[in-house]
Design an enzyme around this catalytic site. Structure first.
Site, mmCIF file in Angstrom:
data_model
loop_
_atom_site.group_PDB
_atom_site.id
_atom_site.type_symbol
_atom_site.label_atom_id
_atom_site.label_comp_id
_atom_site.label_asym_id
_atom_site.label_seq_id
_atom_site.Cartn_x
_atom_site.Cartn_y
_atom_site.Cartn_z
ATOM 1 N N ILE A 14 0.831 -1.202 0.000
ATOM 2 C CA ILE A 14 0.000 0.000 0.000
ATOM 3 C C ILE A 14 0.865 1.251 0.000
ATOM 4 O O ILE A 14 0.562 2.240 -0.676
ATOM 5 C CB ILE A 14 -0.943 -0.007 1.216
ATOM 6 C CG1 ILE A 14 -2.006 -1.110 1.054
ATOM 7 C CG2 ILE A 14 -1.608 1.353 1.403
ATOM 8 C CD1 ILE A 14 -2.853 -1.335 2.295
ATOM 9 N N ASP A 33 11.294 4.043 5.131
ATOM 10 C CA ASP A 33 11.226 2.584 5.257
ATOM 11 C C ASP A 33 12.503 2.038 5.861
ATOM 12 O O ASP A 33 13.572 2.659 5.764
ATOM 13 C CB ASP A 33 11.000 1.934 3.888
ATOM 14 C CG ASP A 33 10.179 0.654 3.985
ATOM 15 O OD1 ASP A 33 10.679 -0.319 4.583
ATOM 16 O OD2 ASP A 33 9.050 0.623 3.474
ATOM 17 N N ASN A 83 1.751 4.576 7.519
ATOM 18 C CA ASN A 83 1.300 3.356 6.861
ATOM 19 C C ASN A 83 2.058 2.104 7.292
ATOM 20 O O ASN A 83 1.543 1.004 7.153
ATOM 21 C CB ASN A 83 1.419 3.532 5.342
ATOM 22 C CG ASN A 83 1.156 2.256 4.584
ATOM 23 O OD1 ASN A 83 0.019 1.804 4.482
ATOM 24 N ND2 ASN A 83 2.227 1.652 4.067
ATOM 25 N N SER A 137 -7.421 -0.448 9.851
ATOM 26 C CA SER A 137 -7.773 -1.751 9.302
ATOM 27 C C SER A 137 -9.208 -2.089 9.669
ATOM 28 O O SER A 137 -9.723 -1.639 10.703
ATOM 29 C CB SER A 137 -6.842 -2.837 9.859
ATOM 30 O OG SER A 137 -7.299 -4.138 9.504
ATOM 31 N N TYR A 150 -2.990 -7.262 16.518
ATOM 32 C CA TYR A 150 -3.109 -6.412 15.331
ATOM 33 C C TYR A 150 -4.398 -5.600 15.383
ATOM 34 O O TYR A 150 -4.390 -4.381 15.182
ATOM 35 C CB TYR A 150 -3.079 -7.286 14.076
ATOM 36 C CG TYR A 150 -3.173 -6.524 12.781
ATOM 37 C CD1 TYR A 150 -2.051 -5.887 12.252
ATOM 38 C CD2 TYR A 150 -4.370 -6.465 12.073
ATOM 39 C CE1 TYR A 150 -2.126 -5.195 11.058
ATOM 40 C CE2 TYR A 150 -4.456 -5.783 10.871
ATOM 41 C CZ TYR A 150 -3.329 -5.147 10.369
ATOM 42 O OH TYR A 150 -3.416 -4.459 9.182
ATOM 43 N N LYS A 154 -4.691 -1.492 15.698
ATOM 44 C CA LYS A 154 -5.336 -0.715 14.644
ATOM 45 C C LYS A 154 -6.514 0.093 15.188
ATOM 46 O O LYS A 154 -6.800 1.200 14.717
ATOM 47 C CB LYS A 154 -5.783 -1.630 13.510
ATOM 48 C CG LYS A 154 -4.633 -2.192 12.680
ATOM 49 C CD LYS A 154 -3.854 -1.095 11.977
ATOM 50 C CE LYS A 154 -2.807 -1.647 11.026
ATOM 51 N NZ LYS A 154 -2.099 -0.573 10.281
ATOM 52 N N THR A 185 -1.595 -8.036 -1.138
ATOM 53 C CA THR A 185 -0.233 -7.514 -1.134
ATOM 54 C C THR A 185 0.736 -8.675 -0.959
ATOM 55 O O THR A 185 0.339 -9.759 -0.509
ATOM 56 C CB THR A 185 -0.017 -6.526 0.021
ATOM 57 O OG1 THR A 185 -0.155 -7.231 1.267
ATOM 58 C CG2 THR A 185 -1.024 -5.373 -0.038
#
Length: 249
Positions: A14, A33, A83, A137, A150, A154, A185
């Site tokens: 993404i 990154d 992100n 998410s 997770y 989120k 992805t």
């Protein structure tokens, strides 16, 4: 667009799609990154208006230094797309998930967004405003049989987004979150390939989501066309939560 944007986790998935889209809209884009090889490849592909910046999302000091480097390079920061994130294989049920997994998810998927936003906001305010778009998410809004950490992390991102929008709205800061559903992805195919087949029948669209679907939403929320939208979460999920489980069959 004539804006300066920073996309964290921008080297793949993404993030890379969003970098590409914002670049196509005319923005100068910083690719933040840990994977500098991937960030450099994307920069080389898109040209000089895209620059790679190394950082470690698990290290608050590294995040702050990265934001400072972006501002030093481009002299301002108009758009922040938080992100970067990940799903761990050990992230299962409440009883079976190791505490270290919970803490890792919170640090990577929540603390990092907080630290990055905190570092970016003073510069945005000084320059007259800015936009923060956070990747949340669909896991934030409904329980699952797995991925407890997770989902929790989120959900905190959605709340953080609302707090930023509330506290800094009168200083011309807008903040929104985007909650993807199933997006195909490389990371998804690596961690949970079974989801692609099992989730397809639950959607109301004819296909699964792509990174480009999320990137177009981020680009819209970052644009002046969305100037009256703030403090919101936008689900981009193919209708996943629009119906009871049996309706799409």
């Amino acid at each position: 667009m004539d804006k300066v944007a920073l996309v964290t986790g921008g080297a793949s998935g993404i993030g890379a799609a969003t970098v590409t889209r914002l670049h196509g809209e005319g923005a100068l884009v910083a690719v933040g990154d840990l994977d500098m090889d991937g960030a450099r490849r994307l920069s080389d592909e898109l040209g000089d208006r895209v620059q790679p910046f190394h950082y470690d999302a698990m290290d608050p000091e590294s995040i702050t230094d990265m934001v400072a480097a972006v501002v030093a390079r481009f002299r301002k920061l108009d758009i922040l797309h938080n992100n970067a994130g990940a799903v761990g294989r050990e992230d299962t049920t409440v009883v079976d998930t190791p505490l270290a997994m919970w803490e890792s998810a919170m640090n990577l998927n929540a603390r990092a967004y907080f630290v990055c936003s905190r570092a970016a906001l003073p510069t945005m305010i000084e320059n007259g405003g800015g936009v923060i778009v956070n990747t949340a998410s669909s896991s934030a809004f409904a329980g699952q049989l797995t991925q407890t950490s997770y989902g929790g992390s989120k959900a905190s991102i959605v709340a953080l987004t609302q707090y930023i929008a509330t506290q800094y709205g009168r200083q011309n800061i807008r903040a929104n979150s985007v909650s993807p559903g199933i997006v195909v992805t490389p990371a998804l195919l690596r961690v949970a390939p079974q989801l692609v087949e099992s989730m397809a029948p639950t959607l109301l669209t004819e296909r699964l989501g792509t990174p480009e679907d999320i990137a177009s939403t981020v680009a819209f929320l970052a644009s002046d066309e969305a100037r009256y939208i703030t403090g919101q979460n936008l689900c981009v999920d193919g209708g996943l939560f629009a119906h009871a489980p049996y309706v799409s069959f």
